[in-house]
Design an enzyme around this catalytic site. Structure first.
Site, short mmCIF file in Angstrom:
data_model
loop_
_atom_site.label_atom_id
_atom_site.label_comp_id
_atom_site.label_asym_id
_atom_site.label_seq_id
_atom_site.Cartn_x
_atom_site.Cartn_y
_atom_site.Cartn_z
CD GLN A 1 33.08 43.12 40.23
OE1 GLN A 1 34.48 43.15 39.62
NE2 GLN A 1 32.70 43.54 41.52
CG HIS B 1 32.18 40.07 48.42
ND1 HIS B 1 31.79 40.78 47.50
CD2 HIS B 1 33.59 39.90 48.39
CE1 HIS B 1 32.59 41.32 46.77
NE2 HIS B 1 33.82 41.04 47.30
N GLY C 1 31.63 29.45 48.43
CA GLY C 1 31.49 28.05 48.98
C GLY C 1 31.57 26.78 47.99
CB THR D 1 29.99 43.80 43.41
OG1 THR D 1 30.17 42.80 42.50
CG2 THR D 1 29.90 43.50 44.78
#
Length: 425
Positions: free
Chosen positions: A166, A313, A346, A194
């Site tokens: 990443q 995020h 989540g 990102t």
């Protein structure tokens, strides 16, 4: 933790033994329990969260558990999964079930990816290596964070299978080219860029805890650390983790919080021209992480990216942002199956994974779920967390009449009935 803090912590142990409350001593003793004893009491990701809360000093737990502002986005991410209900379906012969998927030209055992986790070694010694090994054992990818506290080559050697990295794009293009050459030469073959961190999110838990870089010690912080002896002794033995790559890019000035210090190493000028430059420069799969605007999905396709991660995020950037799961179907519709679309923010259960697949995701990425497990029992904890998710996903597939992930469609989910009634009204 700085080297200068070590003698402070050593003296704090004595103070703790002499004057800590009985409740505090119980928390400290719990954090010294062996991993096998702790894992015997773990049956869900929420169990891992509670275990991590007990194991870590408050400022460290809040750093990973907290979100931006009032944390409404963190709560909304979970509420979005609760709004979606699975549709059980039978009779169907589900005696043979296969959760394997193909992603970027390779097969993996589960539709799950361990997403990037900055400073993972702050939660368990050599945390990045523990995450990589557990992911390898379960046949899934691990995305090494640009904020790794262990050199990229060392993590590469610790794991097998596909290696993902990443990237936060730094302001210095020369440093960017250096990093790209480094990770390409080491064998990383998926680059996950990102794009949702143009400015740092204001994470109030970090502000209130004074979790800054460099860390400013207070008596309350010293006592909190002393009440978590396992974590304290791990840090004393192994030294404070530092983001080895961010150190090259970050400004030398102090920052109000860890997130602000880290994000001073990230270019706010990142745009689609930068993505196109990365596409031309990077010879392997290129994935954009942090897309939450369907209007940007078409630009991603035009730029030639190989995949997207729909994400806010984890609620750590924009307070009040839409839940990633809620916006996922719109982005999936724009993409139209031309590239894989993943989702994070989540995910806490195997049922959540199935819901995401039903709404069009090719796979999910997990972050906090893996960190809670890592903080509880290191590699063994992550292994247990992935086993729980695998078991829950398998059960959900069976009860929904699904034999393979490719069979999951939007027919397998509905909006919660009480919400549907409100919409009709």
């Amino acid at each position: 933790m700085t080297e200068s803090a070590k003698p402070v912590l050593a003296s704090a142990v004595t103070a703790d033994e002499a004057s800590a409350s009985s409740a505090g001593q119980q928390r400290g003793c719990a954090s010294l329990a062996t991993p096998s004893r702790q894992l015997a009491r773990i049956h869900s990701i929420e169990d891992f969260r509670e275990s991590a809360r007990r194991a870590l000093p408050r400022m460290v737990f809040d750093f990973i558990d907290g979100g931006a502002g009032s944390e409404s986005t963190v709560r909304e991410n979970r509420a979005a999964f609760e709004r979606i209900r699975l549709v059980p379906s039978g009779p169907v012969d589900v005696s043979a079930r296969m959760p394997r998927i193909g992603l970027f030209g390779r097969e993996q055992a589960l539709p799950i990816v361990i997403g990037p986790i900055g400073l993972a070694s702050a939660f368990w010694p050599d945390g990045e290596i523990a995450l990589a090994r557990a992911a390898t054992r379960h046949g899934i990818p691990f995305v090494l964070s640009n904020g790794t506290s262990i050199p990229t080559g060392k993590v590469m050697r610790a794991a097998e299978g596909r290696k993902w990295f990443q990237l936060y794009v730094p302001p210095d293009e020369g440093l960017l080219d250096k990093w790209l050459d480094q990770i390409d030469g080491e064998g990383y073959d998926v680059l996950e860029v990102t794009v949702d961190t143009a400015v740092p999110g204001r994470r109030l838990r970090d502000v209130r805890n004074g979790f800054s870089m460099p860390l400013r010690w207070t008596p309350a912080k010293v006592l909190d650390v002393a009440l978590h002896p396992r974590w304290m002794f791990d840090m004393l033995r192994n030294g404070a983790p530092k983001p080895v790559m961010w150190e090259e890019a970050a400004a030398s000035r102090p920052a109000a919080t860890v997130s602000e210090r880290n994000l001073s190493a990230i270019s706010p000028r990142l745009d689609w021209h930068t993505v196109e430059r990365l596409r031309a420069r990077w010879p392997h799969a290129l994935v954009i992480k942090g897309l939450a605007d369907p209007r940007q999905a078409s630009r991603a396709l035009a730029a030639g990216v190989d995949g997207l991660v729909v994400s806010n995020h984890g609620g750590r950037q924009l307070d009040g942002a839409i839940a990633a799961l809620d916006i996922l179907p719109e982005i999936v519709d724009v993409v139209g199956g031309r590239i894989p679309v993943l989702v994070d923010s989540g995910v806490r259960s195997g049922s959540d994974v199935l819901k995401a697949l039903a709404l069009g995701a090719s796979a999910v990425q997990i972050g906090r779920a893996a960190v809670y497990a890592l903080a509880t029992a290191g590699e063994a904890g992550v292994d247990r967390a992935l086993s729980i998710l695998r078991e829950e996903l398998d059960q959900a597939m069976a009860l929904c009449g699904v034999r393979a992930c490719s069979e999951v469609t939007r027919d397998h989910v509905r909006l919660a009935p009480w919400l549907s009634a409100e919409i009709r009204a």
